[in-house]
Design a protein around this motif. Structure first.
Motif, mmCIF file in Angstrom:
data_model
loop_
_atom_site.group_PDB
_atom_site.id
_atom_site.type_symbol
_atom_site.label_atom_id
_atom_site.label_comp_id
_atom_site.label_asym_id
_atom_site.label_seq_id
_atom_site.Cartn_x
_atom_site.Cartn_y
_atom_site.Cartn_z
ATOM 1 N N GLY A 37 51.362 -35.750 11.280
ATOM 2 C CA GLY A 37 51.889 -34.892 10.231
ATOM 3 C C GLY A 37 50.895 -34.611 9.125
ATOM 4 O O GLY A 37 50.219 -35.527 8.642
ATOM 5 N N GLY A 38 50.841 -33.362 8.722
ATOM 6 C CA GLY A 38 49.996 -32.970 7.602
ATOM 7 C C GLY A 38 50.763 -32.993 6.290
ATOM 8 O O GLY A 38 51.784 -33.674 6.156
ATOM 9 N N ALA B 298 54.561 -31.964 6.557
ATOM 10 C CA ALA B 298 55.362 -32.952 7.278
ATOM 11 C C ALA B 298 55.530 -34.229 6.462
ATOM 12 O O ALA B 298 56.614 -34.826 6.443
ATOM 13 N N ALA C 119 56.213 -23.798 9.256
ATOM 14 C CA ALA C 119 54.956 -23.141 8.896
ATOM 15 C C ALA C 119 54.726 -21.894 9.728
ATOM 16 O O ALA C 119 54.096 -20.934 9.275
ATOM 17 N N GLU C 120 55.270 -21.891 10.949
ATOM 18 C CA GLU C 120 55.037 -20.757 11.857
ATOM 19 C C GLU C 120 56.115 -19.692 11.756
ATOM 20 O O GLU C 120 55.914 -18.562 12.189
ATOM 21 N N VAL D 299 57.450 -33.978 11.674
ATOM 22 C CA VAL D 299 56.187 -33.325 12.060
ATOM 23 C C VAL D 299 56.439 -32.014 12.805
ATOM 24 O O VAL D 299 55.947 -30.955 12.382
ATOM 25 N N PRO D 300 57.191 -31.995 13.916
ATOM 26 C CA PRO D 300 57.426 -30.698 14.570
ATOM 27 C C PRO D 300 58.287 -29.759 13.737
ATOM 28 O O PRO D 300 58.107 -28.534 13.810
ATOM 29 N N ALA E 17 58.271 -29.453 10.419
ATOM 30 C CA ALA E 17 57.368 -28.847 9.424
ATOM 31 C C ALA E 17 56.440 -27.839 10.087
ATOM 32 O O ALA E 17 56.151 -26.777 9.516
ATOM 33 N N ARG E 18 55.999 -28.161 11.292
ATOM 34 C CA ARG E 18 55.128 -27.229 12.018
ATOM 35 C C ARG E 18 55.876 -25.943 12.331
ATOM 36 O O ARG E 18 55.339 -24.836 12.186
ATOM 37 N N GLY E 19 57.136 -26.067 12.745
ATOM 38 C CA GLY E 19 57.931 -24.882 13.038
ATOM 39 C C GLY E 19 58.192 -24.042 11.808
ATOM 40 O O GLY E 19 58.161 -22.806 11.867
ATOM 41 N N ARG F 18 45.896 -36.769 9.524
ATOM 42 C CA ARG F 18 45.398 -36.000 8.383
ATOM 43 C C ARG F 18 45.267 -36.916 7.172
ATOM 44 O O ARG F 18 45.669 -38.074 7.190
#
Length: 510
Positions: free
Chosen positions: A122-123, A126, A337-338, A330-331, A333-335, A28
């Motif tokens: 990572g965005g 992240a 977000a969800e 990264v994971p 931050a993804r978690g 990103r």
């Protein structure tokens, strides 16, 4: 159907949509604003508390060595002492002025961790979370004190970032950048070679082994050797003092130094957020998308075993832990977000991590509070900042004109070098046999009286003089235990042999 639907990355060139075939996770844009906010906040915090206690013993030592430039010293390369001298010249001969490079290094950690997170997909979230590593316990510790590790954490992260780019993007020219950073890093510490060894061992163990058959990584040794050759020449021509120092440190720390490597994994970023580094280790070992950099996970585990086995300093591998934390961001931050429900708990963990890290690493508490809580005794970095001007005044009370002053360690020598002139103790009468200070001179044979501080073996000391008496003791004025607190200050007369014969007995590495 768009090419992106088939897993290709695309970019538009002169109206045409092209498939981009470089490997690795989707990258990103860089989150400049939030990452910069984190970096600036950390640097502002460090500057705010930079001079609350005083110099650390290592900083006093580097201040002395910086006035005696050389291609190397028996206990380290010349980088940190020379940067200390430069920082004092630019920002002033004060505690805060000396520590500016450390503050900048902590800010650089935020950017580099964010860039590593970006390389692994990572965005914005992240990258911001990865940048928060700069507010972790050890980063704040070495951002507060300007010591060799302050720069080492930046060098290791930069090497990892460029190696990630070489491996994940399948763009081997980045190995030249790796070599360049390693060459510069050799002026700070030779430990960066351990990182290369760990990465090489990881590549052999889990691959991709084809990297080692390519000429690009070996081409990267060119700039490393070209830039770092003065340090290597110094080691060869001085019989590899780095090995002597490593042995002395291992003997000094004993088995405890090795055992501490494991808990320091959790202390690097801070216990509340240390699970993110664990997530990063598991991700780099198991995620198929990160298979090209799996060697970093295997290399870290091999490095940890080695450091434990040789009882190395427990913070040596912190650069690798920061890399794993950035990958794990990264994971995580993804978690977040969800799962909205987890955000409040994570925010609490983040705040707790920052508060505990600041309390442990920075001099936010008054010295009277430190007496009650004993945090400065648990954190040697803080403990070694306390009492130096007072110690010098107590040594000066014993000093007699015409005497020389002998110190057992470089902290005492550096404090006398910094504050002694104001108490009538000129630099010309200072001597110490510890590490590189031995090269600054031998006491003249004409010296018959010596003020001696920092030597604990009283029987040994008394055997070197016809007469020796304890005339005072070092006392910081606070009930805070430290290496100096309570040490005797001796006034000794009549060395039993001429100083050029006697002085080798005072030389030591530690």
């Amino acid at each position: 159907m768009p090419l992106a639907a088939y897993g290709f990355r695309t970019r538009e060139v002169r109206g045409y949509v092209l498939a981009v075939t470089d490997s690795g996770p989707q990258r990103r844009g860089f989150a400049w604003l939030p990452v910069s906010v984190v970096a600036l906040a950390v640097m502002a915090l460090l500057l705010m508390f930079a001079s609350r206690y005083g110099y650390h013993r290592d900083e006093l030592y580097f201040r002395v060595l910086g006035r005696h430039p050389a291609w190397g010293y028996v206990d380290q390369p010349p980088g940190t002492p020379l940067l200390t001298r430069a920082s004092i010249a630019v920002f002033g001969d004060t505690v805060r002025g000396l520590r500016v490079p450390a503050v900048l290094a902590a800010g650089a950690v935020a950017y580099l961790c964010a860039l590593v997170a970006r390389e692994t997909g990572g965005g914005r979230g992240a990258q911001t979370l990865a940048a928060a590593a700069a507010s972790g316990t050890l980063v704040l510790t070495f951002g507060h004190l300007f010591v060799t590790t302050s720069l080492d954490m930046v060098i290791w992260l930069a090497v990892a970032l460029f190696a990630f780019r070489a491996l994940l993007r399948d763009q081997p020219r980045w190995w030249l950048a790796v070599g360049t950073v390693v060459g510069v890093g050799l002026y700070n510490k030779l430990l960066v070679l351990l990182l290369l060894a760990a990465l090489g061992a990881g590549l052999l163990a889990v691959g991709p082994r084809r990297v080692l058959r390519s000429w690009w990584p070996w081409a990267g040794t060119g700039p490393a050797a070209l830039i770092g050759v003065p340090n290597l020449v110094y080691q060869v021509t001085h019989h590899f003092p780095v090995l002597t120092m490593a042995g002395a440190l291992r003997s000094d720390k004993g088995a405890l130094g090795g055992v501490l490597n494991i808990p320091f994994f959790f202390l690097t970023v801070g216990p509340p957020l240390s699970y993110i580094a664990v997530v990063g280790l598991l991700r780099v070992l198991r995620d198929a998308e990160l298979r090209p950099v799996r060697a970093f996970g295997a290399g870290y585990l091999l490095l940890l075993v080695l450091l434990c086995a040789v009882a190395a300093q427990p913070y040596y591998a912190m650069g690798m832990v920061l890399v794993l934390y950035a990958v794990g961001s990264v994971p995580v931050a993804r978690g977040l977000a969800e799962r909205r429900r987890g955000r409040a708990l994570f925010a609490l963990l983040l705040v707790l991590n920052v508060v505990t890290s600041v309390a442990f690493a920075l001099p936010v508490l008054s010295l009277h509070s430190q007496e009650k809580l004993h945090l400065a005794e648990a954190d040697q970095g803080l403990g070694d900042e306390i009492g130096w001007p007072r110690y010098v005044s107590q040594i000066a009370a014993v000093y007699r004109p015409g005497a020389i002053v002998i110190t057992g360690n470089y902290g005492e020598y550096g404090a006398l070098d910094r504050y002694g002139a104001a108490h009538g103790i000129p630099r010309q009468v200072l001597y110490s046999g510890q590490n590189a200070l031995r090269t600054l001179g031998t006491p003249p044979d004409s010296a018959r009286t010596a003020v001696v501080v920092g030597i604990d073996d009283r029987a040994w000391l008394f055997a070197q003089f016809a007469d020796c008496r304890a005339e005072g003791r070092l006392d910081s004025g606070y009930r805070i235990d430290s290496e100096e607190q309570g040490r005797a200050v001796y006034l000794c007369h009549g060395p039993v042999r001429p100083w050029h014969v006697l002085w080798p007995r005072f030389l030591h590495y530690d």
